[in-house]
Design a protein around this motif. Structure first.
Motif, PDB file in Angstrom:
ATOM      1  N   TYR A 136       1.175  -1.155  -0.238  1.00  0.00           N
ATOM      2  CA  TYR A 136      -0.451   0.235   0.390  1.00  0.00           C
ATOM      3  C   TYR A 136       1.327   1.431  -0.069  1.00  0.00           C
ATOM      4  O   TYR A 136       1.880   1.277   0.886  1.00  0.00           O
ATOM      5  CB  TYR A 136      -0.575   0.075   1.104  1.00  0.00           C
ATOM      6  CG  TYR A 136      -1.339   0.926   1.857  1.00  0.00           C
ATOM      7  CD1 TYR A 136      -2.699   1.289   0.900  1.00  0.00           C
ATOM      8  CD2 TYR A 136      -1.316   2.322   2.736  1.00  0.00           C
ATOM      9  CE1 TYR A 136      -3.460   2.773   1.125  1.00  0.00           C
ATOM     10  CE2 TYR A 136      -1.550   3.561   2.482  1.00  0.00           C
ATOM     11  CZ  TYR A 136      -2.601   3.818   1.829  1.00  0.00           C
ATOM     12  OH  TYR A 136      -3.403   4.519   2.459  1.00  0.00           O
ATOM     13  N   GLY A 137       0.337   2.610  -0.735  1.00  0.00           N
ATOM     14  CA  GLY A 137       0.831   3.415  -0.439  1.00  0.00           C
ATOM     15  C   GLY A 137       0.365   4.829  -0.319  1.00  0.00           C
ATOM     16  O   GLY A 137       0.871   5.629  -0.004  1.00  0.00           O
ATOM     17  N   TYR A 209      -3.646   2.985  -3.665  1.00  0.00           N
ATOM     18  CA  TYR A 209      -2.892   2.949  -4.714  1.00  0.00           C
ATOM     19  C   TYR A 209      -1.309   2.152  -3.625  1.00  0.00           C
ATOM     20  O   TYR A 209      -1.400   2.179  -2.242  1.00  0.00           O
ATOM     21  CB  TYR A 209      -1.782   4.749  -4.523  1.00  0.00           C
ATOM     22  CG  TYR A 209      -2.457   5.870  -5.414  1.00  0.00           C
ATOM     23  CD1 TYR A 209      -2.008   5.931  -6.324  1.00  0.00           C
ATOM     24  CD2 TYR A 209      -3.687   6.195  -4.897  1.00  0.00           C
ATOM     25  CE1 TYR A 209      -2.364   7.175  -7.220  1.00  0.00           C
ATOM     26  CE2 TYR A 209      -4.751   7.232  -5.347  1.00  0.00           C
ATOM     27  CZ  TYR A 209      -4.257   8.053  -6.928  1.00  0.00           C
ATOM     28  OH  TYR A 209      -4.451   8.426  -7.742  1.00  0.00           O
ATOM     29  N   PHE A 210      -1.664   1.276  -4.807  1.00  0.00           N
ATOM     30  CA  PHE A 210      -0.344  -0.270  -4.448  1.00  0.00           C
ATOM     31  C   PHE A 210       1.362   0.782  -5.315  1.00  0.00           C
ATOM     32  O   PHE A 210       1.294   1.104  -6.940  1.00  0.00           O
ATOM     33  CB  PHE A 210      -0.745  -0.983  -4.654  1.00  0.00           C
ATOM     34  CG  PHE A 210      -1.479  -1.974  -4.073  1.00  0.00           C
ATOM     35  CD1 PHE A 210      -1.727  -1.915  -2.649  1.00  0.00           C
ATOM     36  CD2 PHE A 210      -3.052  -2.072  -4.883  1.00  0.00           C
ATOM     37  CE1 PHE A 210      -2.475  -2.196  -1.978  1.00  0.00           C
ATOM     38  CE2 PHE A 210      -4.073  -2.264  -4.345  1.00  0.00           C
ATOM     39  CZ  PHE A 210      -4.043  -2.829  -2.452  1.00  0.00           C
ATOM     40  N   VAL A 243      -4.880   4.098 -12.738  1.00  0.00           N
ATOM     41  CA  VAL A 243      -5.627   3.955 -12.306  1.00  0.00           C
ATOM     42  C   VAL A 243      -5.983   2.568 -13.136  1.00  0.00           C
ATOM     43  O   VAL A 243      -6.525   2.929 -14.371  1.00  0.00           O
ATOM     44  CB  VAL A 243      -7.012   4.140 -11.604  1.00  0.00           C
ATOM     45  CG1 VAL A 243      -8.289   4.208 -11.915  1.00  0.00           C
ATOM     46  CG2 VAL A 243      -6.401   5.813 -11.632  1.00  0.00           C
ATOM     47  N   VAL A 244      -6.220   0.791 -12.657  1.00  0.00           N
ATOM     48  CA  VAL A 244      -6.339   0.110 -13.401  1.00  0.00           C
ATOM     49  C   VAL A 244      -7.773  -0.668 -12.786  1.00  0.00           C
ATOM     50  O   VAL A 244      -7.751  -0.490 -11.826  1.00  0.00           O
ATOM     51  CB  VAL A 244      -5.484  -0.710 -13.290  1.00  0.00           C
ATOM     52  CG1 VAL A 244      -4.278   0.225 -14.537  1.00  0.00           C
ATOM     53  CG2 VAL A 244      -4.747  -1.107 -12.273  1.00  0.00           C
ATOM     54  N   VAL A 254      -1.871   2.087  -9.436  1.00  0.00           N
ATOM     55  CA  VAL A 254      -0.574   1.960  -9.553  1.00  0.00           C
ATOM     56  C   VAL A 254      -0.381   2.796  -9.499  1.00  0.00           C
ATOM     57  O   VAL A 254       0.396   4.171 -10.618  1.00  0.00           O
ATOM     58  CB  VAL A 254       0.093   0.822  -9.955  1.00  0.00           C
ATOM     59  CG1 VAL A 254      -0.855  -0.527 -10.014  1.00  0.00           C
ATOM     60  CG2 VAL A 254      -0.359   1.112 -11.774  1.00  0.00           C
ATOM     61  N   ILE A 255       1.501   2.972  -8.489  1.00  0.00           N
ATOM     62  CA  ILE A 255       2.670   4.289  -8.388  1.00  0.00           C
ATOM     63  C   ILE A 255       3.701   3.549  -8.556  1.00  0.00           C
ATOM     64  O   ILE A 255       4.062   3.598  -7.802  1.00  0.00           O
ATOM     65  CB  ILE A 255       1.989   5.334  -7.756  1.00  0.00           C
ATOM     66  CG1 ILE A 255       2.584   6.181  -7.717  1.00  0.00           C
ATOM     67  CG2 ILE A 255       1.941   4.964  -6.464  1.00  0.00           C
ATOM     68  CD1 ILE A 255       1.742   7.526  -6.519  1.00  0.00           C
ATOM     69  N   ASP A 256       4.640   4.744  -9.215  1.00  0.00           N
ATOM     70  CA  ASP A 256       5.847   4.151  -8.870  1.00  0.00           C
ATOM     71  C   ASP A 256       6.344   5.804  -9.320  1.00  0.00           C
ATOM     72  O   ASP A 256       6.677   6.792  -9.018  1.00  0.00           O
ATOM     73  CB  ASP A 256       6.699   4.186  -9.805  1.00  0.00           C
ATOM     74  CG  ASP A 256       8.061   3.935 -10.582  1.00  0.00           C
ATOM     75  OD1 ASP A 256       9.383   4.714  -9.492  1.00  0.00           O
ATOM     76  OD2 ASP A 256       8.889   3.925 -11.688  1.00  0.00           O
TER      77      ASP A 256
END
Length: 266
Positions: A136-137, A209-210, A243-244, A254-256
């Protein structure tokens, strides 16, 4: 493990029609392994990254329930916080209930209609790992009633609401818990807007967000696994995210966090 501060996101889980299919999807995408499913709790299945718990999957007991990720906000007094939710214009959907010795939860909604859960920890405090790839982010609520919703989270949890210039989107704010200094590094979540560009039928909701190593690679893997893209990857000062939707219909992001830009770009 130290307790989570009041109002801080401490746990997430996803309700799915098929838990085994969910294990295959998230195991491949985020590198999760899984514990034994608990039939007494709806086949509740904890997910782990490098041996530390990061989330959970749960089977849908009723087809009318949404296929969706749920965010839990920590509280030291779930009964008192549920009362505050009502007092400040929110709704208590499920009254506080004990979950074995793990803790006590309630399901509530803010005045804009976004559903989330309250969690008063027992033996299960929450995340053992967060903020690193495969965990988790971040979480933010999307609403059409920003003024009412901002006032609600300020009153219920004591959040300080600050403009989030780093989001790259006008009108976005971040939440900082009581007692923490101002600044993005101390924020624990935020609030965005459901603008005219979104479908009229989209309800208010929380977005989880992951963190991943590479946003574009994660998006490609999502598609290979039967998921799809809701919002194409974009780079902001906070990182590159997308966003998926998973293979069963649950939305998440998902986030980098290592790939950053000065403004929102594709």
């Amino acid at each position: 493990m130290a307790a989570f501060a009041e109002g801080v996101p401490c746990w997430v889980d996803v309700t799915l029609p098929d838990v085994e299919a969910g294990k295959r999807f998230y195991g491949e995408l985020l590198g999760w392994t899984f514990g034994t499913s608990a039939p007494e709790y709806g086949m509740y299945t904890q997910a782990f990254r490098a041996g530390k718990n990061v989330a959970a999957l749960v089977g849908k007991p009723d087809g009318r329930m949404p296929t969706a990720w749920s965010v839990y906000l920590a509280t030291g007094d779930v009964i008192g916080t549920a009362r505050k939710v009502r007092d400040e214009g929110g709704t208590v959907i499920t009254d506080p209930v004990r979950v074995g010795d793990f803790g006590t939860m309630a399901v509530v909604a803010d005045p804009g209609g976004a559903v989330f859960s309250l969690w008063q920890a027992g033996s299960h405090a929450g995340f053992e790992e967060q903020g690193v790839p495969g965990s988790y982010g971040w979480a933010e609520v999307y609403t059409r009633a920003p003024e009412r919703v901002d006032a609600f989270y300020e009153a219920v949890f004591g959040f300080r609401v600050e403009p989030d210039e780093g989001a790259g989107v006008p009108g976005v704010v971040r939440w900082t818990p009581r007692g923490r200094p101002a600044g993005a590094e101390h924020a624990v979540g935020g609030r965005g807007l459901i603008s005219a560009g979104y479908p009229t039928e989209m309800p208010a909701h929380f977005l989880t967000y992951f963190v991943v190593d590479d946003c574009d690679e994660a998006v490609a893997i999502t598609q290979q696994l039967g998921g799809r893209i809701a919002i194409d990857p974009v780079t902001t000062p906070h990182g590159r995210s997308s966003v998926v939707i998973d293979s069963q219909g649950a939305s998440f992001a998902v986030i980098d966090t290592r790939t950053r830009g000065d403004a929102a770009t594709a």
